[in-house]
Design a protein around this motif. Structure first.
Motif, PDB file in Angstrom:
ATOM      1  N   ILE A 111       0.853  -1.182   0.000  1.00 39.46           N
ATOM      2  CA  ILE A 111       0.000   0.000   0.000  1.00 39.46           C
ATOM      3  C   ILE A 111       0.895   1.241   0.000  1.00 39.46           C
ATOM      4  O   ILE A 111       1.841   1.339   0.780  1.00 39.46           O
ATOM      5  CB  ILE A 111      -0.921   0.034   1.241  1.00 39.46           C
ATOM      6  CG1 ILE A 111      -1.831  -1.204   1.278  1.00 39.46           C
ATOM      7  CG2 ILE A 111      -1.758   1.317   1.252  1.00 39.46           C
ATOM      8  CD1 ILE A 111      -2.787  -1.315   0.112  1.00 39.46           C
ATOM      9  N   ARG A 346      -5.620  -6.237   4.667  1.00 42.65           N
ATOM     10  CA  ARG A 346      -6.950  -5.653   4.701  1.00 42.65           C
ATOM     11  C   ARG A 346      -7.761  -6.297   5.830  1.00 42.65           C
ATOM     12  O   ARG A 346      -7.436  -7.393   6.252  1.00 42.65           O
ATOM     13  CB  ARG A 346      -7.630  -5.856   3.350  1.00 42.65           C
ATOM     14  CG  ARG A 346      -6.929  -5.088   2.226  1.00 42.65           C
ATOM     15  CD  ARG A 346      -7.721  -5.127   0.927  1.00 42.65           C
ATOM     16  NE  ARG A 346      -6.994  -4.404  -0.098  1.00 42.65           N
ATOM     17  CZ  ARG A 346      -7.087  -3.092  -0.302  1.00 42.65           C
ATOM     18  NH1 ARG A 346      -7.873  -2.364   0.464  1.00 42.65           N
ATOM     19  NH2 ARG A 346      -6.394  -2.503  -1.259  1.00 42.65           N
ATOM     20  N   ASN A 409      -4.049   6.439   3.002  1.00 47.00           N
ATOM     21  CA  ASN A 409      -4.412   6.456   1.588  1.00 47.00           C
ATOM     22  C   ASN A 409      -5.910   6.197   1.436  1.00 47.00           C
ATOM     23  O   ASN A 409      -6.370   5.058   1.445  1.00 47.00           O
ATOM     24  CB  ASN A 409      -3.606   5.394   0.840  1.00 47.00           C
ATOM     25  CG  ASN A 409      -3.794   5.474  -0.670  1.00 47.00           C
ATOM     26  OD1 ASN A 409      -4.769   6.028  -1.162  1.00 47.00           O
ATOM     27  ND2 ASN A 409      -2.845   4.917  -1.406  1.00 47.00           N
ATOM     28  N   GLU A 412      -7.185   3.786  -1.285  1.00 49.85           N
ATOM     29  CA  GLU A 412      -7.049   2.350  -1.051  1.00 49.85           C
ATOM     30  C   GLU A 412      -7.926   1.854   0.093  1.00 49.85           C
ATOM     31  O   GLU A 412      -8.082   0.651   0.283  1.00 49.85           O
ATOM     32  CB  GLU A 412      -5.588   2.000  -0.731  1.00 49.85           C
ATOM     33  CG  GLU A 412      -4.684   1.953  -1.951  1.00 49.85           C
ATOM     34  CD  GLU A 412      -4.885   0.688  -2.779  1.00 49.85           C
ATOM     35  OE1 GLU A 412      -5.691  -0.171  -2.385  1.00 49.85           O
ATOM     36  OE2 GLU A 412      -4.250   0.574  -3.838  1.00 49.85           O
ATOM     37  N   ARG A 777     -11.083  -1.459  -7.489  1.00 49.92           N
ATOM     38  CA  ARG A 777     -10.055  -0.490  -7.111  1.00 49.92           C
ATOM     39  C   ARG A 777      -8.664  -1.095  -7.023  1.00 49.92           C
ATOM     40  O   ARG A 777      -7.683  -0.376  -7.074  1.00 49.92           O
ATOM     41  CB  ARG A 777     -10.407   0.153  -5.755  1.00 49.92           C
ATOM     42  CG  ARG A 777     -11.635   1.024  -5.770  1.00 49.92           C
ATOM     43  CD  ARG A 777     -11.614   2.014  -4.620  1.00 49.92           C
ATOM     44  NE  ARG A 777     -11.127   1.451  -3.373  1.00 49.92           N
ATOM     45  CZ  ARG A 777     -11.886   0.843  -2.479  1.00 49.92           C
ATOM     46  NH1 ARG A 777     -13.159   0.670  -2.732  1.00 49.92           N
ATOM     47  NH2 ARG A 777     -11.359   0.386  -1.355  1.00 49.92           N
ATOM     48  N   THR A 778      -8.556  -2.393  -6.801  1.00 46.64           N
ATOM     49  CA  THR A 778      -7.248  -2.971  -6.555  1.00 46.64           C
ATOM     50  C   THR A 778      -7.053  -4.254  -7.335  1.00 46.64           C
ATOM     51  O   THR A 778      -7.995  -4.943  -7.699  1.00 46.64           O
ATOM     52  CB  THR A 778      -7.070  -3.286  -5.059  1.00 46.64           C
ATOM     53  OG1 THR A 778      -8.039  -4.260  -4.689  1.00 46.64           O
ATOM     54  CG2 THR A 778      -7.238  -2.061  -4.190  1.00 46.64           C
ATOM     55  N   TYR A 781      -5.852  -7.949  -3.083  1.00 47.74           N
ATOM     56  CA  TYR A 781      -6.176  -7.508  -1.739  1.00 47.74           C
ATOM     57  C   TYR A 781      -6.035  -8.624  -0.713  1.00 47.74           C
ATOM     58  O   TYR A 781      -6.673  -8.649   0.315  1.00 47.74           O
ATOM     59  CB  TYR A 781      -7.564  -6.866  -1.665  1.00 47.74           C
ATOM     60  CG  TYR A 781      -8.726  -7.716  -2.091  1.00 47.74           C
ATOM     61  CD1 TYR A 781      -9.546  -8.312  -1.150  1.00 47.74           C
ATOM     62  CD2 TYR A 781      -9.017  -7.885  -3.436  1.00 47.74           C
ATOM     63  CE1 TYR A 781     -10.626  -9.065  -1.539  1.00 47.74           C
ATOM     64  CE2 TYR A 781     -10.094  -8.632  -3.820  1.00 47.74           C
ATOM     65  CZ  TYR A 781     -10.910  -9.222  -2.878  1.00 47.74           C
ATOM     66  OH  TYR A 781     -11.984  -9.965  -3.271  1.00 47.74           O
TER      67      TYR A 781
END
Length: 792
Positions: A111, A346, A409, A412, A777-778, A781
């Protein structure tokens, strides 16, 4: 070819270990909850089976971890109550199976954390803290303006009238010197101790009642000049030497006390550490509740570094793998940012750095040191824990600021936490004229709703994150008696953390007996038409409980069945039928009163016991000499409402007693996540007369089963990590290691905050909308593909 000498295990040994894993999996599949949950194998531990990593072993580990994901679902069947045990807690089946399958194999991802460097005007004139992310000043109490150079006047008193020369009553009402930066009252110039507080009735004449049983009355129109005396026959305060007072050489007015923070002793003669969020993380000075951060640091607790900080001092949650420094020619204006690449798991949580009106100023200006906080400090600067039930909000806030799941962030982030300290707001409603409730018809619930609405307006105006989800990924904490019942309609899409999980399915109105907190009269235009709690998105968090090393040393939570002689126990206010009982019939929604009418073990005002009283049933309003031991001597303990939520569920669990819940349609802590049937009993309000017959109907096997499950999960009702954060601070700053620190350091299982993170983890990947957002978005994760879809 790799050298076998470099490994701890050979390939044959790895195969043997894999065989054992399969064998244990099969045993679990058939024996279910009889065998302890095998949930401790992680990718890291699988790697450790074969020593140092290399490409071949990494591939074996990857294959092994993915096979574990598939096997976990089969190895964690639900028990006869529909619960799946994961990390010592009886989760609802679909939740426990998913966590068992996927949480153990979650991995870290890279990240990019932005480190801000935007300057503030005039360095905030020395009267505030610079937010280096936006270049905005956060001003101390009594100061305002873009650079905090403008001084506010915060009066202690309302406007005077001929009848009330000091204005009408308010907590800050002052007959002596008013510090108008904080609306606080002190003895002032011309006295021997000008900085000694003169709060409330201390500064005014007290009239004795005609009837000795009636309370004294304060005459708010007449100052008490005797507090200025040193005459031993009069009740002095402002000029009295502490030594003379302690030696009883002079009289002291009992209404005078050391109520303000940062001072200790009967006469406030000892300056001590003030209470701040995380005690400013070692990067600032606590001034009455507001952290005055060292240069280069910012945030409510001074935990956010800027480009001016020293990298070696960065907090653990922000320790970078490497830094990326932009070239000066690419930097617009005076904005110099760093990018720190950090490995994290996460869910990632972004915490808004709100203006201090919503947190720090509420702490800095409080008039009673015990308000809002879960601790203060004594003459040694040692921690004094409070029994303030709403201290959970402070404990939780400190946890989330220090968690490894925190990110700077926002792009994220999976969730966004909005830190509004409503435990302060609602307590401070009458503190001073500038905290004005005039437009809220004296309703503290309406007053608090307004704070949340203003916080919402601020983040919508200043940040881009709310609109991307209409607030669905935002988290708010409502600590007061009826929780999010008074949430403004604009934020209802968000996740609410509360202590009161009323779904309004039966009690569809305000249930509190205190008129000032009643939300029935708040207009739909402001509140909307939402329930108090939605189990699909919200979570009930346990209340704060005073750290009790004695109970922990006595292992009350693990007390065996044979030492629990009382069948059912409840000790608390039972309403108007008893001496000193709450006078309102609506108190506890009438539940405690009905219980006492049937099973009361102490005489009421008429000298009567409950209609069904029994020797092994205790229902009493009389304060126990050893409350925790009495609970630990019981099998079943009552968990009923008070003015909204009460802390009786936590009392029961922490002493190992099976909670008996009587409050229809109202969720208790984690009840939408954990399987309550496996460790608690629910009885409907209408079935109160049959309560004891119901409890006597449980077999010994069922009783032992529930007691064992309570014993497994009791630590999930403790703010252990928050308490240990304070223990670390105390040891580092003063060398203190108190008994509570020693006892809590021995606890190893998941606490309140760990349970919250696990709940977010599950919600993140099993709510279709959230899962889609993360995937969009990623690229990575941290979970294998098998975990991206709901298992049930």
């Amino acid at each position: 070819m790799f050298s076998h000498q470099k490994w701890k295990f050979s390939w044959s040994q790895i195969a043997a270990v894999a065989s054992v894993i399969v064998l244990v999996s099969l045993v679990h599949l058939f024996l279910g909850p009889v065998v302890p949950s095998f949930d401790s194998i992680t990718v890291r531990q699988a790697q450790n089976l074969s020593g140092p990593s290399n490409e071949s072993i990494t591939q074996v580990t990857k294959d092994l971890s993915q096979s574990l994901v598939v096997a976990f679902d089969r190895r964690f069947p639900a028990d006869s109550h529909g619960a799946v045990v994961y990390r010592n807690a009886s989760w609802k089946a679909e939740i426990g199976q998913w966590l068992s399958s996927c949480d153990a194999v979650a991995k870290e991802v890279d990240i990019i954390e932005p480190i801000g460097g935007r300057k503030c005007m005039n360095d905030c004139s020395g009267q505030g803290v610079c937010n280096y992310e936006f270049g905005i000043c956060r001003c101390f109490h009594g100061f305002t303006g873009e650079d905090c150079s403008q001084k506010l006047r915060l009066d202690c008193n309302y406007e005077k009238t001929p009848e009330m020369p000091y204005g009408k009553w308010v907590v800050s009402i002052c007959s002596r010197h008013c510090d108008t930066t904080r609306a606080m009252c002190f003895c002032g110039e011309g006295t021997k101790y000008p900085n000694r507080p003169v709060p409330e009735s201390c500064g005014f004449q007290i009239n004795s009642p005609e009837n000795p049983d009636e309370p004294k009355m304060t005459d708010w129109s007449k100052p008490d000049l005797d507090i200025l005396t040193t005459n031993s026959s009069k009740q002095g305060w402002c000029n009295v030497d502490p030594e003379d007072a302690y030696a009883s050489k002079v009289q002291i007015k009992e209404e005078c006390d050391c109520k303000y923070d940062c001072l200790w002793g009967r006469f406030c003669e000892i300056p001590v550490q003030c209470t701040c969020v995380n005690q400013c993380s070692g990067h600032g000075k606590c001034r009455g509740g507001f952290c005055q951060c060292d240069k280069g640091w910012f945030g409510t607790d001074c935990s956010i570094p800027s480009t001016l900080s020293t990298v070696g001092e960065w907090p653990q949650w922000l320790r970078p793998a490497h830094l990326e420094v932009p070239s000066e020619k690419n930097v617009p204006g005076n904005l110099i940012n760093l990018s720190a690449v950090v490995k994290k798991k996460r869910p990632l949580i972004y915490i808004y750095d709100l203006p201090p009106d919503f947190n720090s100023l509420l702490l800095e200006g409080r008039h009673y040191k015990l308000e809002c906080v879960n601790r203060i400090y004594d003459e040694r600067n040692a921690t004094v824990w409070t029994d303030y039930l709403y201290g959970s909000q402070m404990a939780f806030y400190e946890n989330i600021l220090a968690t490894a799941h925190r990110t700077l962030n926002g792009e994220e982030a999976d969730f966004f936490f909005v830190p509004v300290l409503d435990s302060c707001i609602i307590n401070r409603a009458d503190d001073a004229p500038h905290i004005n409730m005039q437009n809220h018809t004296r309703l503290r619930s309406s007053f608090t709703l307004e704070f949340y609405k203003r916080a919402y307006e601020h983040i919508v105006e200043k940040y881009p994150y709310w609109n991307r989800s209409a607030g669905r990924d935002h988290i708010w904490f409502f600590s007061w008696d009826e929780g999010a019942c008074y949430a403004p309609k604009e934020i209802w899409n968000s996740m609410m953390l509360v202590h009161w999980g009323n779904t309004n399915s039966k009690h569809n109105h305000s249930t509190t007996a205190y008129w000032g907190d009643n939300w029935d009269d708040i207009s739909d235009e402001r509140r909307g038409d939402h329930p108090c709690f939605d189990p699909r998105k919200d979570l009930v968090i346990p209340a704060w409980k005073l750290p009790d090393p004695y109970s922990m040393r006595a292992n009350y939570w693990a007390r065996p069945r044979e030492k629990r002689k009382t069948l059912f126990y409840f000790n608390g206010n039972l309403g108007p039928a008893y001496e000193k009982g709450r006078p309102e019939d609506s108190y506890s929604m009438g539940i405690r009163q009905k219980l006492a009418e049937e099973f009361g073990s102490s005489p009421n005002k008429e000298g009567k016991l409950g209609k069904q009283h029994a020797e092994d049933v205790i229902v009493t309003p009389l304060r126990s000499d050893n409350y925790h031991k009495d609970i630990a001597s019981s099998i079943f303990c009552g968990a009923f409402p008070g003015d909204g939520w009460s802390g009786r569920m936590e009392d029961s669990i922490l002493q190992g007693c099976v909670p008996v819940i009587i409050q229809d349609g109202i969720y208790l802590p984690y009840e939408n996540m954990l399987n309550y049937e496996s460790f608690a009993v629910r009885v409907s309000e209408d079935d109160i007369p049959n309560l004891i017959n119901t409890l006597r109907g449980f077999s010994e096997t069922e009783i032992q089963f529930r007691l064992a499950n309570v014993k497994k999960l009791w630590q999930r009702f403790l703010f252990r990590d928050s308490i240990l954060l304070e223990a670390e601070r105390q040891k580092a700053s003063y060398g203190h290691e108190e008994d509570w620190a020693v006892q809590f350091s021995k606890l190893k299982h998941d606490d309140i905050f760990a349970t919250f993170i696990q709940t977010l983890h599950f919600k993140l990947h099993n709510d279709p909308w959230r899962r889609e957002q993360v995937i969009n978005r990623t690229k990575d994760y941290g979970l294998p593909q098998e975990c991206l879809h709901k298992t049930n």
